[in-house]
Design a protein around this motif. Structure first.
Motif, PDB file in Angstrom:
ATOM      1  N   ILE A   1       0.877  -1.169   0.000  1.00 42.40           N
ATOM      2  CA  ILE A   1       0.000   0.000   0.000  1.00 42.40           C
ATOM      3  C   ILE A   1       0.915   1.220   0.000  1.00 42.40           C
ATOM      4  O   ILE A   1       1.780   1.343   0.857  1.00 42.40           O
ATOM      5  CB  ILE A   1      -0.932   0.019   1.220  1.00 42.40           C
ATOM      6  N   ARG A   2       0.727   2.127  -0.939  1.00 40.04           N
ATOM      7  CA  ARG A   2       1.673   3.225  -1.147  1.00 40.04           C
ATOM      8  C   ARG A   2       1.188   4.580  -0.643  1.00 40.04           C
ATOM      9  O   ARG A   2       1.979   5.514  -0.585  1.00 40.04           O
ATOM     10  CB  ARG A   2       1.990   3.357  -2.641  1.00 40.04           C
ATOM     11  N   THR A   3      -0.091   4.701  -0.284  1.00 34.26           N
ATOM     12  CA  THR A   3      -0.610   6.011   0.123  1.00 34.26           C
ATOM     13  C   THR A   3      -1.437   5.887   1.399  1.00 34.26           C
ATOM     14  O   THR A   3      -2.282   4.990   1.510  1.00 34.26           O
ATOM     15  CB  THR A   3      -1.477   6.627  -0.984  1.00 34.26           C
ATOM     16  N   PHE A   4      -1.210   6.814   2.330  1.00 29.21           N
ATOM     17  CA  PHE A   4      -1.943   6.852   3.602  1.00 29.21           C
ATOM     18  C   PHE A   4      -2.246   8.294   3.964  1.00 29.21           C
ATOM     19  O   PHE A   4      -1.573   9.219   3.504  1.00 29.21           O
ATOM     20  CB  PHE A   4      -1.111   6.215   4.720  1.00 29.21           C
ATOM     21  N   ALA A   5      -3.231   8.474   4.846  1.00 32.38           N
ATOM     22  CA  ALA A   5      -3.529   9.803   5.377  1.00 32.38           C
ATOM     23  C   ALA A   5      -2.588  10.146   6.518  1.00 32.38           C
ATOM     24  O   ALA A   5      -2.229  11.306   6.733  1.00 32.38           O
ATOM     25  CB  ALA A   5      -4.982   9.872   5.847  1.00 32.38           C
ATOM     26  N   LYS A   6      -2.156   9.111   7.259  1.00 37.31           N
ATOM     27  CA  LYS A   6      -1.218   9.289   8.369  1.00 37.31           C
ATOM     28  C   LYS A   6      -0.695   7.918   8.777  1.00 37.31           C
ATOM     29  O   LYS A   6      -1.226   6.879   8.347  1.00 37.31           O
ATOM     30  CB  LYS A   6      -1.893   9.965   9.563  1.00 37.31           C
ATOM     31  N   ALA A   7       0.323   7.922   9.618  1.00 33.48           N
ATOM     32  CA  ALA A   7       0.853   6.665  10.146  1.00 33.48           C
ATOM     33  C   ALA A   7       0.103   6.313  11.423  1.00 33.48           C
ATOM     34  O   ALA A   7       0.076   7.093  12.365  1.00 33.48           O
ATOM     35  CB  ALA A   7       2.341   6.796  10.436  1.00 33.48           C
ATOM     36  N   GLU A   8      -0.505   5.164  11.466  1.00 35.98           N
ATOM     37  CA  GLU A   8      -1.200   4.724  12.667  1.00 35.98           C
ATOM     38  C   GLU A   8      -0.192   4.281  13.715  1.00 35.98           C
ATOM     39  O   GLU A   8       0.935   3.897  13.394  1.00 35.98           O
ATOM     40  CB  GLU A   8      -2.154   3.577  12.327  1.00 35.98           C
ATOM     41  N   GLN A   9      -0.570   4.348  14.970  1.00 36.40           N
ATOM     42  CA  GLN A   9       0.322   3.930  16.049  1.00 36.40           C
ATOM     43  C   GLN A   9       0.397   2.406  16.084  1.00 36.40           C
ATOM     44  O   GLN A   9      -0.605   1.726  16.308  1.00 36.40           O
ATOM     45  CB  GLN A   9      -0.179   4.460  17.395  1.00 36.40           C
ATOM     46  N   VAL A  10       1.593   1.872  15.865  1.00 37.34           N
ATOM     47  CA  VAL A  10       1.753   0.420  15.832  1.00 37.34           C
ATOM     48  C   VAL A  10       2.810  -0.093  16.805  1.00 37.34           C
ATOM     49  O   VAL A  10       2.797  -1.271  17.156  1.00 37.34           O
ATOM     50  CB  VAL A  10       2.096  -0.062  14.409  1.00 37.34           C
ATOM     51  N   ILE A  11       3.737   0.766  17.248  1.00 34.30           N
ATOM     52  CA  ILE A  11       4.752   0.285  18.177  1.00 34.30           C
ATOM     53  C   ILE A  11       4.247   0.422  19.610  1.00 34.30           C
ATOM     54  O   ILE A  11       3.393   1.251  19.908  1.00 34.30           O
ATOM     55  CB  ILE A  11       6.100   1.017  18.001  1.00 34.30           C
ATOM     56  N   VAL A  12       4.789  -0.408  20.485  1.00 34.69           N
ATOM     57  CA  VAL A  12       4.379  -0.451  21.888  1.00 34.69           C
ATOM     58  C   VAL A  12       5.500   0.116  22.753  1.00 34.69           C
ATOM     59  O   VAL A  12       6.654  -0.334  22.635  1.00 34.69           O
ATOM     60  CB  VAL A  12       4.058  -1.896  22.318  1.00 34.69           C
ATOM     61  N   PRO A  13       5.222   1.093  23.611  1.00 36.35           N
ATOM     62  CA  PRO A  13       6.261   1.656  24.476  1.00 36.35           C
ATOM     63  C   PRO A  13       6.946   0.563  25.301  1.00 36.35           C
ATOM     64  O   PRO A  13       6.298  -0.340  25.821  1.00 36.35           O
ATOM     65  CB  PRO A  13       5.484   2.626  25.376  1.00 36.35           C
ATOM     66  N   GLY A  14       8.261   0.648  25.383  1.00 38.40           N
ATOM     67  CA  GLY A  14       9.020  -0.312  26.168  1.00 38.40           C
ATOM     68  C   GLY A  14       9.569  -1.475  25.357  1.00 38.40           C
ATOM     69  O   GLY A  14      10.498  -2.151  25.794  1.00 38.40           O
ATOM     70  N   LYS A  15       9.012  -1.721  24.189  1.00 38.44           N
ATOM     71  CA  LYS A  15       9.511  -2.797  23.346  1.00 38.44           C
ATOM     72  C   LYS A  15      10.655  -2.291  22.460  1.00 38.44           C
ATOM     73  O   LYS A  15      10.739  -1.105  22.163  1.00 38.44           O
ATOM     74  CB  LYS A  15       8.396  -3.370  22.465  1.00 38.44           C
ATOM     75  N   GLN A  16      11.512  -3.223  22.061  1.00 35.24           N
ATOM     76  CA  GLN A  16      12.594  -2.906  21.139  1.00 35.24           C
ATOM     77  C   GLN A  16      12.240  -3.448  19.762  1.00 35.24           C
ATOM     78  O   GLN A  16      11.596  -4.496  19.634  1.00 35.24           O
ATOM     79  CB  GLN A  16      13.909  -3.508  21.633  1.00 35.24           C
ATOM     80  N   TYR A  17      12.702  -2.733  18.732  1.00 36.77           N
ATOM     81  CA  TYR A  17      12.338  -3.097  17.364  1.00 36.77           C
ATOM     82  C   TYR A  17      13.576  -3.203  16.481  1.00 36.77           C
ATOM     83  O   TYR A  17      14.561  -2.487  16.673  1.00 36.77           O
ATOM     84  CB  TYR A  17      11.353  -2.080  16.787  1.00 36.77           C
TER      85      TYR A  17
END
Length: 243
Positions: free
Chosen positions: A63-79
């Motif tokens: 998917i190449r187009t969005f209105a905004k980035a939704e919150q997907v990361i969780v505080p305290g976790k490492q990525y």
């Protein structure tokens, strides 16, 4: 998105810092009998290694187009992100604590397969490798590579004391406005500390530095395009999160 390099002359300038060590005080030849000998401090137990697990994709196709980035990361976790490129895998530890907005943005786009099939459209010898433009997935749009984004923009994060002081630092590309970040990113190929405080740092290569070094240079050191260069493909991005 533009990312400009200082002239070679300026980048070679440095400051020689001289420090005078304080003079050591005289130590008695004998330690008083009343002072017990110090026992070695117990060493701290080694920290347990972080265990990562891949996150499921949010879409089956890019998917190449969005209105905004939704919150997907969780505080305290490492990525962590594994970039599968045509020159090998590049593993990047994302700094969610230092740059949470940029990391969440990158993770959100990656989980929606936004980056799949895009190219490292601007790789400048001795400087950095830039990618993340959705238009770079289409060879017919080559003239516009470097101008695309996800459909929204957001501001940079530069008050976290993170620096571009080595090869393998992941940063967000932008135009002149601090609020113009989108999907494009870059990875330094060498020390580029003159960018510190101007562009968002949000990760560091932890494995695959050899693959990064092999990426095809599409421009010379002075950012002159190399017409015969074929840009390498970013085939996919896998996101892993600590358990």
């Amino acid at each position: 998105m533009l990312l400009r390099k200082r002239s070679l002359g300026l980048s070679l300038l440095g400051l020689l810092l001289m420090a005078c060590a304080p003079q050591a005080s005289k130590v008695p030849a004998k330690v008083p009998a009343s002072v017990p000998a110090k026992t070695p401090a117990a060493s701290a137990p080694a920290a347990a290694p972080v265990v990562y697990a891949p996150l499921p994709y949010l879409s089956a196709a890019p998917i190449r187009t969005f209105a905004k980035a939704e919150q997907v990361i969780v505080p305290g976790k490492q990525y962590r992100a594994v970039l599968k490129t045509s020159k090998g895998d590049i593993t990047i530890d994302l700094n969610a604590a230092g740059s949470p907005v940029a990391v969440n943005n990158f993770v959100f786009l990656a989980l929606n397969r936004f980056y799949d099939g895009t190219r490292f459209h601007r790789v400048i010898d001795g400087f950095m490798a830039q990618g993340g433009d959705p238009q770079s997935a289409d060879l017919s749009k080559k003239a516009a590579w470097g101008t695309g984004g996800p459909g929204y923009q957001f501001s940079y994060e530069v008050n976290n004391k993170l620096r571009f002081n080595s090869a393998g630092v992941l940063g967000m590309a932008r135009s002149q406005s601090p609020d113009s970040q989108g999907s494009q990113f870059f990875i330094t190929l060498t020390d580029a500390d003159f960018l510190s405080g101007q562009y968002t740092v949000f990760g560091k290569v932890s494995a695959g530095q050899d693959a990064l070094a092999k990426l095809t240079r599409t421009a010379s050191g002075n950012d002159t395009p190399l017409p015969s260069a074929v840009a390498d493909t970013l085939q996919s991005v896998t996101i892993l999160a600590s358990k």
